[in-house]
Scaffold this active site. Sequence first.
Site, PDB file in Angstrom:
ATOM      1  N   LYS A  62     139.251  95.883  39.969  1.00  0.00           N
ATOM      2  CA  LYS A  62     138.701  95.066  38.793  1.00  0.00           C
ATOM      3  C   LYS A  62     139.939  94.288  38.123  1.00  0.00           C
ATOM      4  O   LYS A  62     139.685  92.960  37.982  1.00  0.00           O
ATOM      5  CB  LYS A  62     138.277  96.150  37.763  1.00  0.00           C
ATOM      6  CG  LYS A  62     137.935  95.553  36.449  1.00  0.00           C
ATOM      7  CD  LYS A  62     136.990  96.055  35.342  1.00  0.00           C
ATOM      8  CE  LYS A  62     137.910  97.214  34.767  1.00  0.00           C
ATOM      9  NZ  LYS A  62     137.164  98.171  33.834  1.00  0.00           N
ATOM     10  N   ARG A 109     131.097  98.838  37.641  1.00  0.00           N
ATOM     11  CA  ARG A 109     130.495  97.960  37.375  1.00  0.00           C
ATOM     12  C   ARG A 109     130.649  96.589  37.593  1.00  0.00           C
ATOM     13  O   ARG A 109     129.732  95.645  37.783  1.00  0.00           O
ATOM     14  CB  ARG A 109     130.146  98.121  35.655  1.00  0.00           C
ATOM     15  CG  ARG A 109     129.308  99.140  35.320  1.00  0.00           C
ATOM     16  CD  ARG A 109     129.433  99.348  33.905  1.00  0.00           C
ATOM     17  NE  ARG A 109     130.587  99.972  33.462  1.00  0.00           N
ATOM     18  CZ  ARG A 109     131.087  99.997  32.192  1.00  0.00           C
ATOM     19  NH1 ARG A 109     130.502  99.636  31.221  1.00  0.00           N
ATOM     20  NH2 ARG A 109     132.211 100.634  31.895  1.00  0.00           N
ATOM     21  N   ARG A 113     145.114  66.142  50.355  1.00  0.00           N
ATOM     22  CA  ARG A 113     145.299  67.514  51.194  1.00  0.00           C
ATOM     23  C   ARG A 113     146.712  67.799  51.083  1.00  0.00           C
ATOM     24  O   ARG A 113     147.720  67.109  50.654  1.00  0.00           O
ATOM     25  CB  ARG A 113     144.579  67.606  52.372  1.00  0.00           C
ATOM     26  CG  ARG A 113     142.993  67.511  52.287  1.00  0.00           C
ATOM     27  CD  ARG A 113     142.496  67.136  53.736  1.00  0.00           C
ATOM     28  NE  ARG A 113     143.244  68.148  54.547  1.00  0.00           N
ATOM     29  CZ  ARG A 113     143.107  68.002  56.086  1.00  0.00           C
ATOM     30  NH1 ARG A 113     142.509  66.891  56.519  1.00  0.00           N
ATOM     31  NH2 ARG A 113     143.463  68.980  56.815  1.00  0.00           N
ATOM     32  N   GLU A 122     134.138 110.202  21.940  1.00  0.00           N
ATOM     33  CA  GLU A 122     133.583 109.077  23.018  1.00  0.00           C
ATOM     34  C   GLU A 122     131.921 108.966  22.692  1.00  0.00           C
ATOM     35  O   GLU A 122     131.326 110.061  22.194  1.00  0.00           O
ATOM     36  CB  GLU A 122     133.737 109.815  24.417  1.00  0.00           C
ATOM     37  CG  GLU A 122     135.176 109.592  24.789  1.00  0.00           C
ATOM     38  CD  GLU A 122     135.774 108.191  24.758  1.00  0.00           C
ATOM     39  OE1 GLU A 122     135.104 107.403  25.368  1.00  0.00           O
ATOM     40  OE2 GLU A 122     136.890 108.141  23.643  1.00  0.00           O
ATOM     41  N   ARG A 130     143.235  44.276  70.724  1.00  0.00           N
ATOM     42  CA  ARG A 130     141.649  44.184  70.656  1.00  0.00           C
ATOM     43  C   ARG A 130     141.243  43.101  71.581  1.00  0.00           C
ATOM     44  O   ARG A 130     142.020  42.298  71.973  1.00  0.00           O
ATOM     45  CB  ARG A 130     141.161  43.784  69.315  1.00  0.00           C
ATOM     46  CG  ARG A 130     141.553  42.309  68.997  1.00  0.00           C
ATOM     47  CD  ARG A 130     141.108  42.160  67.344  1.00  0.00           C
ATOM     48  NE  ARG A 130     141.445  40.535  67.078  1.00  0.00           N
ATOM     49  CZ  ARG A 130     141.655  40.236  65.848  1.00  0.00           C
ATOM     50  NH1 ARG A 130     141.642  41.267  64.903  1.00  0.00           N
ATOM     51  NH2 ARG A 130     141.622  38.904  65.574  1.00  0.00           N
ATOM     52  N   ASN A 157     146.036  61.429  64.735  1.00  0.00           N
ATOM     53  CA  ASN A 157     147.119  62.160  64.644  1.00  0.00           C
ATOM     54  C   ASN A 157     146.954  63.337  65.539  1.00  0.00           C
ATOM     55  O   ASN A 157     147.748  64.162  66.290  1.00  0.00           O
ATOM     56  CB  ASN A 157     147.526  62.735  63.352  1.00  0.00           C
ATOM     57  CG  ASN A 157     146.203  63.522  62.886  1.00  0.00           C
ATOM     58  OD1 ASN A 157     145.041  63.139  62.973  1.00  0.00           O
ATOM     59  ND2 ASN A 157     146.387  64.487  61.672  1.00  0.00           N
ATOM     60  N   GLN A 194     147.406 108.338  40.808  1.00  0.00           N
ATOM     61  CA  GLN A 194     146.378 109.086  40.259  1.00  0.00           C
ATOM     62  C   GLN A 194     145.504 109.411  41.403  1.00  0.00           C
ATOM     63  O   GLN A 194     144.571 108.736  41.347  1.00  0.00           O
ATOM     64  CB  GLN A 194     145.800 108.690  39.045  1.00  0.00           C
ATOM     65  CG  GLN A 194     145.037 109.822  38.340  1.00  0.00           C
ATOM     66  CD  GLN A 194     144.098 109.313  37.163  1.00  0.00           C
ATOM     67  OE1 GLN A 194     143.963 108.007  37.253  1.00  0.00           O
ATOM     68  NE2 GLN A 194     143.629 110.096  36.275  1.00  0.00           N
TER      69      GLN A 194
HETATM   70  C1  UD1 Z   1     137.930 104.397  27.063  1.00  0.00           C
HETATM   71  C2  UD1 Z   1     138.320 105.232  25.624  1.00  0.00           C
HETATM   72  C3  UD1 Z   1     137.305 104.707  24.616  1.00  0.00           C
HETATM   73  C4  UD1 Z   1     137.542 103.440  24.313  1.00  0.00           C
HETATM   74  C5  UD1 Z   1     137.430 102.489  25.675  1.00  0.00           C
HETATM   75  C6  UD1 Z   1     137.746 101.045  25.190  1.00  0.00           C
HETATM   76  C7  UD1 Z   1     138.994 107.399  26.498  1.00  0.00           C
HETATM   77  C8  UD1 Z   1     138.653 109.071  26.878  1.00  0.00           C
HETATM   78  N1  UD1 Z   1     138.085 106.635  25.985  1.00  0.00           N
HETATM   79  O1  UD1 Z   1     136.824 104.717  27.655  1.00  0.00           O
HETATM   80  O2  UD1 Z   1     137.570 105.606  23.397  1.00  0.00           O
HETATM   81  O3  UD1 Z   1     136.549 103.139  23.276  1.00  0.00           O
HETATM   82  O4  UD1 Z   1     138.280 102.933  26.793  1.00  0.00           O
HETATM   83  O5  UD1 Z   1     137.460 100.413  26.531  1.00  0.00           O
HETATM   84  O6  UD1 Z   1     140.089 107.064  26.762  1.00  0.00           O
HETATM   85  N2  UD1 Z   1     141.513 105.234  33.968  1.00  0.00           N
HETATM   86  C9  UD1 Z   1     142.563 105.647  34.760  1.00  0.00           C
HETATM   87  N3  UD1 Z   1     142.299 107.032  35.313  1.00  0.00           N
HETATM   88  C10 UD1 Z   1     141.147 107.690  34.708  1.00  0.00           C
HETATM   89  C11 UD1 Z   1     140.161 107.020  33.948  1.00  0.00           C
HETATM   90  C12 UD1 Z   1     140.487 105.837  33.657  1.00  0.00           C
HETATM   91  O7  UD1 Z   1     143.498 105.044  35.215  1.00  0.00           O
HETATM   92  O8  UD1 Z   1     141.196 108.821  35.338  1.00  0.00           O
HETATM   93  C13 UD1 Z   1     141.822 103.758  33.644  1.00  0.00           C
HETATM   94  C14 UD1 Z   1     140.690 102.823  34.011  1.00  0.00           C
HETATM   95  O9  UD1 Z   1     140.979 102.385  35.043  1.00  0.00           O
HETATM   96  C15 UD1 Z   1     140.781 101.778  32.983  1.00  0.00           C
HETATM   97  C16 UD1 Z   1     141.088 102.644  31.276  1.00  0.00           C
HETATM   98  O10 UD1 Z   1     141.628 103.796  31.946  1.00  0.00           O
HETATM   99  O11 UD1 Z   1     141.499 100.803  32.886  1.00  0.00           O
HETATM  100  C17 UD1 Z   1     140.005 103.118  30.728  1.00  0.00           C
HETATM  101  O12 UD1 Z   1     138.965 103.868  31.380  1.00  0.00           O
HETATM  102  P1  UD1 Z   1     137.438 103.816  31.147  1.00  0.00           P
HETATM  103  O13 UD1 Z   1     137.026 104.724  32.463  1.00  0.00           O
HETATM  104  O14 UD1 Z   1     136.939 102.630  31.493  1.00  0.00           O
HETATM  105  O15 UD1 Z   1     137.377 104.307  29.601  1.00  0.00           O
HETATM  106  P2  UD1 Z   1     135.899 104.168  28.961  1.00  0.00           P
HETATM  107  O16 UD1 Z   1     134.978 105.122  29.131  1.00  0.00           O
HETATM  108  O17 UD1 Z   1     135.778 102.795  28.840  1.00  0.00           O
HETATM  109 CA    CA Z   2     136.258 100.690  29.955  1.00  0.00          CA
END
Ligand code: UD1
Ligand code: CA
Length: 470
Positions: free
Chosen positions: A22, A15, A332, A154, A439, A385, A72
């Site tokens: 991000k 997003r 600068r 969720e 001059r 310069n 990951q």
């Molecule tokens: C997650 C939580 C939700 C919470 C919300 C708060 C879960 C399942 N849900 O949802 O309960 O209210 O955050 O913001 O945990 N990430 C990884 N690897 C992955 C997936 C995510 O590193 O495979 C990282 C993302 O980069 C991010 C964080 O985990 O920094 C959260 O992931 P995101 O997909 O934003 O979770 P939400 O759906 O927002």
């Molecule tokens: Ca999130």
Amino acid sequence: MPLSAVVLAAGQGKRMNSKRHKVVHPVCGKPMILYTMELLDKLSAGRTIAVIGHEADQVREVVGSRAEFVMQEEQLGTGHAVMQTEPLVGGEDGTALVLYADMPLLLESTVRRLLEIHHETGAAATVLSAVVDQPRGYGRIVRDAEGRLAAIVEEKDCNDEQRSIREINTGISCFDIRKLFAALKRVTNHNAQGEYYLTDVVGILREDGERVEVVTADDPAEAAGVNDRIGLSEAEAIMRRRINRQLMEAGVTLIDPEATYIEAGVKIGRDTVIWPGCILRGNTVIGEDCEIGPQADITDSVIGRGSKVIRSVLSDVKTEDNASIGPFAYLRPGTKLAEGVKVGDFVEIKNAFIGKGSKVPHLSYVGDAEVGEGVNIGCGVITANYDGVAKHRTTIGDHAFIGSNSNLIAPVSIGKGAYVVAGSTITSDVKDEDLAIARSKQVNKPGYARVLKARILAKNKKSDITERKG
Ligand code: UD1
Ligand code: CA
């Protein structure tokens, strides 16, 4: 209890609609993920592991040696992400603190409280919740009849009743390490998003009869995750207010804090006054008793105490005390001003040292120069310069006087106490105490102005007639 921190930063952050990850987007000048890293520094976590995936190189570069990294490769959910750290921390006793790298507003005190309650209660897991007006998008905290945490659901998996819950999971949580990884192995992806949810660990531990606690953040703003550019601007606004507040508490006057943009790394001394419209960035350090602004844009600069900077742009500049800059100066990189230097309107300086008490009051360009003490550089003086190929240096000795509208063609040196007459173009060195005049001589022709005018008039009339004829 040894503490291991796991920072999740593998997700794509779609997003944001950005080429950059991000968590490397800055909030008040600092990449978002560094707020998390600095918080962990203060908690003196034994180990910090960042889980990376999308744009991993960008995250690695920003985080540097502040964390160990785990890849990951496929983002199969937050539970799957934490699972990747098992080879590093899975074998240890102690506490794992899980944080998201997109929560720059999170306060150290809140995380400390979370850990305290986790340790006091001996819980297997403790989750940080927040009560918000708009729970959309978040996992909901579902409590049982006794008010204890039953599960985190969720949003996409919520029934109507659960969807109306305003207490949400912030995503920050801590766990008994062994119980965490044992439970993670039992997490499935049988849910609306087909992901392995970290949040499912809570329900699994409850089923096993383990103690699970919730700590609610005092200020829900703290728990806001940045998901898009709107969230980024909101985080920026809150962070900016925090920075400004801290500065005011430390004795800095901000005439209008809402119109003052000060980045996280900036330091300002007591009794300095910041007028509206200032943008102070990077590693800028401003001394005590200064007057900055209105409208000063200062980046990575050091300003000595008692200095004034009005409506000017400064980047990588260093001044000693009592400098006076502006209005409308452009200083600068590599500009160094000694004590009491005055740089006035429409002056540009680059890679130059200006000695104690010297003045460059108006309309000058000084580049690649070394200027002594007590020098006066007249209006419109230019150091030429650049010869189209290379840059050359100009040196001006102490107490020299450079008359208005002179060109100093570098490389050139003007001696101590020397005097360059206004309008000179100086191409060779001037020795100490010498006067240079370069001059062409003025010629006055008595009464000739009238003769010239008559001639011009006659010429115009003639061409007028020719035109009408033609
Ligand atoms: C997650 C939580 C939700 C919470 C919300 C708060 C879960 C399942 N849900 O949802 O309960 O209210 O955050 O913001 O945990 N990430 C990884 N690897 C992955 C997936 C995510 O590193 O495979 C990282 C993302 O980069 C991010 C964080 O985990 O920094 C959260 O992931 P995101 O997909 O934003 O979770 P939400 O759906 O927002
Ligand atoms: Ca999130």
